[in-house]
Design an enzyme around this catalytic site. Structure first.
Site, short mmCIF file in Angstrom:
data_model
loop_
_atom_site.label_atom_id
_atom_site.label_comp_id
_atom_site.label_asym_id
_atom_site.label_seq_id
_atom_site.Cartn_x
_atom_site.Cartn_y
_atom_site.Cartn_z
N SER A 25 8.18 -11.36 27.92
CA SER A 25 6.93 -12.11 27.98
C SER A 25 7.15 -13.61 27.93
O SER A 25 6.24 -14.38 28.26
CB SER A 25 6.01 -11.69 26.83
OG SER A 25 6.65 -11.84 25.58
N GLY A 55 8.13 -12.99 18.90
CA GLY A 55 8.45 -14.40 18.86
C GLY A 55 8.94 -15.03 20.14
O GLY A 55 9.43 -16.15 20.14
N ASP A 97 -3.37 -13.00 8.41
CA ASP A 97 -4.46 -12.51 9.25
C ASP A 97 -5.15 -13.70 9.90
O ASP A 97 -5.61 -14.62 9.20
CB ASP A 97 -5.45 -11.73 8.36
CG ASP A 97 -6.60 -11.10 9.15
OD1 ASP A 97 -6.72 -11.39 10.35
OD2 ASP A 97 -7.36 -10.33 8.55
N ASP A 122 -0.70 -14.26 22.64
CA ASP A 122 -0.22 -13.22 23.55
C ASP A 122 -0.47 -11.84 22.94
O ASP A 122 0.17 -10.86 23.32
CB ASP A 122 1.27 -13.42 23.85
CG ASP A 122 1.78 -12.51 24.97
OD1 ASP A 122 0.99 -12.21 25.89
OD2 ASP A 122 2.95 -12.10 24.91
N LYS A 162 -4.08 -13.88 26.27
CA LYS A 162 -3.99 -12.72 27.15
C LYS A 162 -5.34 -12.03 27.23
O LYS A 162 -6.07 -11.91 26.24
CB LYS A 162 -2.95 -11.73 26.60
CG LYS A 162 -2.83 -10.44 27.43
CD LYS A 162 -1.90 -9.45 26.77
CE LYS A 162 -0.47 -9.92 26.81
NZ LYS A 162 0.48 -8.91 26.29
#
Length: 308
Positions: A25, A55, A97, A122, A162
């Protein structure tokens, strides 16, 4: 990334290992940047990578912002994920979170109470195969990332996330249009054409005047964006109430010289020499807390046996 048959088929998968990226990615962000140049701005100093594990995007950000040894000390990258992440040079990782106000406060503390220049995500849910459900969950994840971005981005900042293109994706484009001057749907060449995955690139953050975003665990998404609808004097009107739908421009990122993510490559190296034998490459970074960790421990102790 571990060893699998993809090592023989997908050149992006192999290139990621060869260039030291934790996942393929990384090339999606690189190809997006080739088109939009949001990481090439010399004034880029404070960056947030949401849903960052394992990462690979944080690696790209680190290499881009700190490729010059004379990079200023006030450049900071913060990566946030619920999962643990192995350390990355120049990146501060937070296991937190993204919907919690304490996470926002912690990021601002790391930035010295200054706003971010760039926020990316992402993240994606564990897909079920039920496309309507997957698209809904993905949009909720995007809205969670957008809420944090709205609180931490400086005017003129950029947000990249994304998305799963579906039937109602134009509603999301419209909602983003209330906060950013330019919204584009982009598909990197490293993203498989058979996938509904794409990326929404939102540039020039420009929220409505007088609107003060605030993270609160007790408020809904609609309540968070209440009063964000431009041109309305009513505090009850928001982007989810009779919003006109827009279609964002679609852009393919990555030249035709780039590798085809849907193609199968056998017995050739990256230069196309079929006579050079291929060796298997080890993962760049072993999983820190894989879901099968407990099963491996039980197997080593002989407590995991197949029922006869």
């Amino acid at each position: 990334m571990g060893k699998s048959s993809k090592d023989k088929r997908d050149l992006y998968y192999r290139k990621a290992k060869e260039q030291g990226y934790r996942a393929r990615s990384a090339f999606k962000l690189l190809q997006l940047n080739d088109e939009f140049h949001f990481l090439d701005d010399p004034s880029l100093k404070r960056v947030v990578d949401l849903c960052a594990a394992p990462g690979s995007w944080s690696q790209v950000l680190s290499r881009k912002l700190f490729q010059d040894e004379r990079a200023t000390a006030d450049r900071k990258i913060v990566a946030v994920d619920l999962q643990t992440m192995s350390p990355i040079d120049h990146v501060t990782t937070l296991q937190a979170d993204i919907t919690h106000p304490r996470t926002l406060a912690r990021i601002l503390e790391l930035f010295g109470d200054q706003k971010a220049d760039f926020v990316c995500s992402d993240g994606a849910p564990d897909v079920t195969g039920l496309h309507d459900l997957d698209e809904y969950v993905q949009q909720q994840l995007i809205m969670s990332a957008l809420q944090l971005a709205a609180c931490i981005l400086k005017p003129g900042g950029t947000f990249v996330a994304k998305i799963f293109r579906g039937r109602d994706i134009d509603m999301l484009y419209s909602q983003m249009g209330y906060l950013f001057d330019r919204v584009t749907c982009a598909k990197p060449r490293s993203s498989r054409g058979t996938s509904l995955e794409a990326f929404i690139v939102c540039q020039q953050y420009n929220p409505p005047s007088g609107w003060q975003p605030r993270l609160d665990l007790d408020q809904s998404v609609q309540e968070f964006f209440q009063g964000c609808f431009r041109g309305s004097d009513s505090p009850d009107v928001g982007p989810w109430h009779e919003t006109p739908r827009d279609i964002a421009p679609f852009m393919a990122c990555g030249s035709l010289d780039s590798f085809d993510s849907d193609a199968t490559y056998h017995g050739q190296d990256l230069q196309g020499d079929s006579d050079v034998p291929r060796r298997s490459l080890d993962p760049v970074q072993q999983p820190t807390n894989p879901p099968y960790k407990q099963a491996l421990e039980l197997k080593r102790k002989g407590k995991l046996t197949r029922a006869v």
